[in-house]
Scaffold this active site. Structure first.
Site, short mmCIF file in Angstrom:
data_model
loop_
_atom_site.label_atom_id
_atom_site.label_comp_id
_atom_site.label_asym_id
_atom_site.label_seq_id
_atom_site.Cartn_x
_atom_site.Cartn_y
_atom_site.Cartn_z
N ASP A 1 37.27 41.00 44.99
CA ASP A 1 38.89 40.68 45.01
C ASP A 1 39.58 40.60 46.02
O ASP A 1 39.89 41.63 46.61
CB ASP A 1 39.75 40.77 43.51
CG ASP A 1 41.16 40.00 42.81
OD1 ASP A 1 41.17 39.44 44.26
OD2 ASP A 1 41.25 40.17 41.96
N SER B 1 46.61 38.11 36.63
CA SER B 1 47.21 38.14 38.16
C SER B 1 49.06 38.94 37.15
O SER B 1 48.63 39.45 36.50
CB SER B 1 47.45 36.98 38.99
OG SER B 1 47.52 37.37 39.89
N HIS C 1 39.12 36.93 42.66
CA HIS C 1 40.79 36.88 41.62
C HIS C 1 40.55 35.83 40.53
O HIS C 1 41.69 35.95 39.92
CB HIS C 1 41.60 36.33 42.96
CG HIS C 1 42.77 36.90 42.21
ND1 HIS C 1 43.57 38.58 41.79
CD2 HIS C 1 44.11 36.25 41.75
CE1 HIS C 1 44.29 38.25 41.33
NE2 HIS C 1 45.11 37.61 40.75
#
Length: 353
Positions: free
Chosen positions: A304, A177, A332
């Site tokens: 996601d 991320s 995610h």
């Protein structure tokens, strides 16, 4: 130097059809569940130990599920390693031919080294040498997130780690991320220390972009977010600029954990910390001479809700990496929802000459 997280688990040849490391259907479901509970207990024990030393509870659990690679297989379900557990323990030849066995795992916003628990276990059992770092103000790093104002501050544990590497050693960096921005920063400043860089549903931004820009579709523009978001934290008082933000737990469930097991979600809910705002609002300066020469790989997560597959595809299209992998059915947080898939892809990338 920042806090590091590592673990040891028992080797096992038990398995089910949905697991690589535990492939094969000859063992009973009861035995598989017993092994699973053992791993969960180990995660909890380690989390409690960290809690006792830092006054905060950190931990993570994961479920074993299959994987896909967009470059290597046309049929993601047909995978021989799912039924051959012996392939999971890598041969000496495999390890000897690698440029490096060291993999440094960089967590995303609000997370800590704890989120890589299962990934570390799988990599260690394959003979790799993983290290997970707590970025500044994350995990069990005690610095107040309200005082983390730049990407350099946030990345300091990673910077310290790379600066202390022996001259002849390199590592594979994996950034999840917004941790992808830390990986990009490292590529720009320590390119000679990095064998490969892996962006795991990460903020693989281009020169002049802010990490926050990647999330603009979900959160709105940076300007609008700073004015109107109810998630902002004003650590220096309401009259001063916001210093961080923190999603509500229910929103985090929908954005980050829509495919993750309940036990993982529960541990994440008591482990995540506020996200420093300064680092993700900072524009990155990335040069062709340094960052541009790095070997980058991107791992897309196809279910996601935090960073949609379309946005991930756009990142890949606008800033093409050397290779792209895809994990079908992952949210995610693939280290929770698809740990076996992630493990296999990391090993694939490590082997690329």
């Amino acid at each position: 130097m920042g806090n590091r997280f590592s673990c040891k688990t028992k080797n096992s040849n038990n398995g089910s059809k949905s697991s690589r490391r535990f492939g094969g259907g000859n063992r009973s479901q009861r035995k598989l569940q017993s092994d699973e509970e053992l791993l969960h207990m180990q995660a909890l024990a380690l989390a409690i130990q960290q809690h006792q030393s830092s006054q905060r509870f950190d931990g993570s659990l994961s479920r074993r599920i299959g994987s896909t690679s967009s470059r290597r297989r046309n049929n993601p379900i047909s995978d021989p390693t799912l039924t051959n557990p012996k392939q999971q323990k890598q041969s000496p030849e495999f390890l000897e031919n690698l440029e490096t066995k060291k993999i440094v795992l960089i967590h995303g916003e609000g997370f800590g080294a704890w989120c890589w628990y299962k990934t570390i276990a799988l990599l260690e059992e394959s003979g790799m040498l993983p290290t997970a770092l707590d970025l500044t103000g994350s995990g069990i790093d005690l610095k107040d997130t309200n005082n983390v104002t730049t990407l350099e501050d946030y990345s300091k544990p990673l910077i310290d780690y790379l600066q202390n590497l022996p001259e002849d050693e390199k590592v594979i960096l994996v950034g999840h991320s917004s941790g992808g921005a830390c990986v990009s920063y490292a590529l720009e400043h320590f390119q000679d220390k990095i064998s490969k860089a892996v962006f795991l549903c990460g903020t693989m931004v281009s020169d002049g972009q802010k990490p926050f820009d990647v999330f603009a579709e979900e959160l709105g523009s940076a300007e609008l977010f700073m004015k109107e978001s109810k998630f902002l934290i004003h650590g220096n008082g309401k009259d001063n600029p916001a210093t961080g933000f923190m999603f509500e737990k229910q929103q985090m469930r929908g954005l980050y954990f829509n495919q993750s097991p309940a036990k993982d979600i529960a541990l994440a809910m008591v482990s995540v910390r506020p996200i420093p705002l300064g680092p993700i609002m900072q524009k990155l300066s990335l040069s062709k001479e340094k960052y541009g020469k790095g070997r980058r790989f991107y791992v897309q997560t196809l279910d996601d809700h935090a960073l949609s597959p379309d946005i991930q595809e756009k990142l890949v299209r606008e800033n093409p990496p050397e290779g792209v992998f895809k994990i079908k059915g992952s949210d995610h947080c693939p280290f929770f929802s698809k740990p076996q898939a992630l493990h296999k892809i990391l090993l694939e990338i490590a082997q690329i000459a």
